[in-house]
Design a protein around this motif. Sequence first.
Motif, PDB file in Angstrom:
ATOM      1  N   LEU A  74       1.208   0.632 -32.041  1.00  0.00           N
ATOM      2  CA  LEU A  74       2.011  -0.462 -32.591  1.00  0.00           C
ATOM      3  C   LEU A  74       1.365  -1.115 -33.811  1.00  0.00           C
ATOM      4  O   LEU A  74       2.026  -1.821 -34.550  1.00  0.00           O
ATOM      5  N   GLY A  75       0.090  -0.924 -34.006  1.00  0.00           N
ATOM      6  CA  GLY A  75      -0.574  -1.534 -35.159  1.00  0.00           C
ATOM      7  C   GLY A  75      -1.905  -2.131 -34.761  1.00  0.00           C
ATOM      8  O   GLY A  75      -2.541  -1.701 -33.794  1.00  0.00           O
ATOM      9  N   ASN A  76      -2.326  -3.142 -35.503  1.00  0.00           N
ATOM     10  CA  ASN A  76      -3.618  -3.754 -35.221  1.00  0.00           C
ATOM     11  C   ASN A  76      -3.506  -4.762 -34.075  1.00  0.00           C
ATOM     12  O   ASN A  76      -2.442  -4.960 -33.477  1.00  0.00           O
ATOM     13  N   THR A  77      -4.605  -5.435 -33.804  1.00  0.00           N
ATOM     14  CA  THR A  77      -4.663  -6.353 -32.664  1.00  0.00           C
ATOM     15  C   THR A  77      -3.599  -7.441 -32.738  1.00  0.00           C
ATOM     16  O   THR A  77      -2.931  -7.735 -31.744  1.00  0.00           O
ATOM     17  N   GLY A  78      -3.438  -8.042 -33.918  1.00  0.00           N
ATOM     18  CA  GLY A  78      -2.489  -9.137 -34.061  1.00  0.00           C
ATOM     19  C   GLY A  78      -1.068  -8.742 -33.722  1.00  0.00           C
ATOM     20  O   GLY A  78      -0.336  -9.480 -33.050  1.00  0.00           O
ATOM     21  N   ILE A  79      -0.652  -7.544 -34.163  1.00  0.00           N
ATOM     22  CA  ILE A  79       0.720  -7.091 -33.925  1.00  0.00           C
ATOM     23  C   ILE A  79       0.946  -6.807 -32.436  1.00  0.00           C
ATOM     24  O   ILE A  79       1.960  -7.203 -31.850  1.00  0.00           O
ATOM     25  N   VAL A  80      -0.008  -6.121 -31.800  1.00  0.00           N
ATOM     26  CA  VAL A  80       0.179  -5.770 -30.389  1.00  0.00           C
ATOM     27  C   VAL A  80       0.154  -7.029 -29.520  1.00  0.00           C
ATOM     28  O   VAL A  80       0.942  -7.162 -28.575  1.00  0.00           O
ATOM     29  N   PHE A  81      -0.731  -7.960 -29.840  1.00  0.00           N
ATOM     30  CA  PHE A  81      -0.789  -9.200 -29.056  1.00  0.00           C
ATOM     31  C   PHE A  81       0.495 -10.017 -29.243  1.00  0.00           C
ATOM     32  O   PHE A  81       1.000 -10.619 -28.288  1.00  0.00           O
ATOM     33  N   ALA A  82       1.027 -10.023 -30.471  1.00  0.00           N
ATOM     34  CA  ALA A  82       2.297 -10.717 -30.710  1.00  0.00           C
ATOM     35  C   ALA A  82       3.421 -10.074 -29.899  1.00  0.00           C
ATOM     36  O   ALA A  82       4.301 -10.767 -29.375  1.00  0.00           O
ATOM     37  N   ALA A  83       3.395  -8.750 -29.789  1.00  0.00           N
ATOM     38  CA  ALA A  83       4.402  -8.058 -28.980  1.00  0.00           C
ATOM     39  C   ALA A  83       4.289  -8.441 -27.511  1.00  0.00           C
ATOM     40  O   ALA A  83       5.297  -8.597 -26.809  1.00  0.00           O
TER      41      ALA A  83
END
Length: 518
Positions: A74-83
């Motif tokens: 899904l991408g980097n840490t920020g993107i996955v955590f936002a998901a």
Amino acid sequence: MRSGGRHFHTGHRRRCLQAATLALLSLLACVPAFAKPALTVGSKRFTESYVLGDIIRQVANRVGEADAVHKAGLGNTGIVFAALKSRNIDVYPEYTGTISQELLGNKTMVSLEEMNAQLRPMGLAAGVPLGFNDTYALAMRDDQAQKLGIHTIGDLANHPELRFGLSQEFINRADGWPGVKSTYGLPQTPQGIDHGLAYEAIAGGQIDVTDIYSTDAKINKYHLRVLDDDRGYFPRYDAVLIYQLDLPLRLPRTWGALSQLQGKITAARMVRMNAEVELDGKTYGQVAHEFLVTDLKMGHAGGPIFRASFLAHAFGDDFWTLTWQHLTLVFVSLFFAILLGVPLGILAARSPAASHPILGVVSVVQTIPSLALLAVLIPILHRIGNEPTLIALFLYSLLPIVRNTYAGLTDIAPQLRESAEALGLSAVVRLRMIELPLASRSILSGIKTSAVLNVGTATIAAFIGAGGYGQLIAIGYASDDNTKLVAGAVAVGVLALLVQLFFDLLDRWLVPKGLRAR
């Protein structure tokens, strides 16, 4: 008598029909009760996260309580955590150091219990330590380190000439480069480089020092020396699951099976699994399956493991699914871009005062990097997947459509306009009957340009879980599988050619023959 019999049969048929309708409605009402709940697993864009994500998916599907899907890379840490926070995914593998310092903003490492106290207000939790520590480290070629007498990170301060190539995420992380630089007093200024390319760059002498994960498979392949963290800057990055707080209640049997992963993956085993993907050519799904069979004794081994051929990658089981996803992204976004772009082009052509702002805004939008645009859209929409991707593609589609509509209308010869006015035609009739047909080829050309560009740009969808051919590219890139990467790139190229051919045929059908000849 006949009349009564006919009435009886009519009433009987009516009652049967009512009973059948009631039974059908009851059956339809029961369908949701029999449908399995969904479990969506996420992962970041590197091999280890892919493998762990698919282990989670396969364990869940073996239980049979839910239909588990894996949104890989899904991408980097920020993107996955936002998901995760927006409930687009239910669980993904993460690391304690990342949770504590990057996601929760703690200055120092805190315990898992303290992390959970901070995660609870977000509706999240972390648990099930998998058994290995994948910490950050700095590394350089062993021969170069031997020559310069470098053994620790602190030794780097004496060699300002060394070229640092660090991943963009590490450069900007709270627990990354800023802290390392401050703790060790390092004078170097790093350049950003993708983690997947760093090993080849350091092996080729283009950089001297890079950040690595301690379980990376390529450390031994490229003969790197992992520098000792002599001041103990890096915290432990124990692999855990971070998940929706209500997941154990929603899917208790599934959660029970996932809990059995606790302590089952050693660092050495994780290194081997990473190597099987990156060096031996196995898929992350195959590696996850083998781990469950050989280490956890779950199920039976599958067929032979081999590096899939180009055709197997290009026309795999998911080919039509990826094709449908890609076409949906391209043409849905294009449809809405046409609905807005053509009227904006008309307005710009009719109003000189409006032309500069309209053309200026759509031109500026075109210059925004796609990943940066997605990074803005995801927190606004609180979603990953189709919605932010469609909006991004819609915005990128506007410029060619608006510009070509404007150009087609402003290039109409003044004599033709004057003739239409002399006939007493209203502005709306002139636009519909004369101006738009004359500008049709230019407008269609702009639409075709947007469609072809969107085929390529839609590959970004894979980085936020919207699928498409970009999924082949992202997975191939992350797992160092050039065959899969090239298969995805070729699929995108072929689709772009087919879309262009479609619009060329549409041009012959829609544009008047006289205009085509001209």
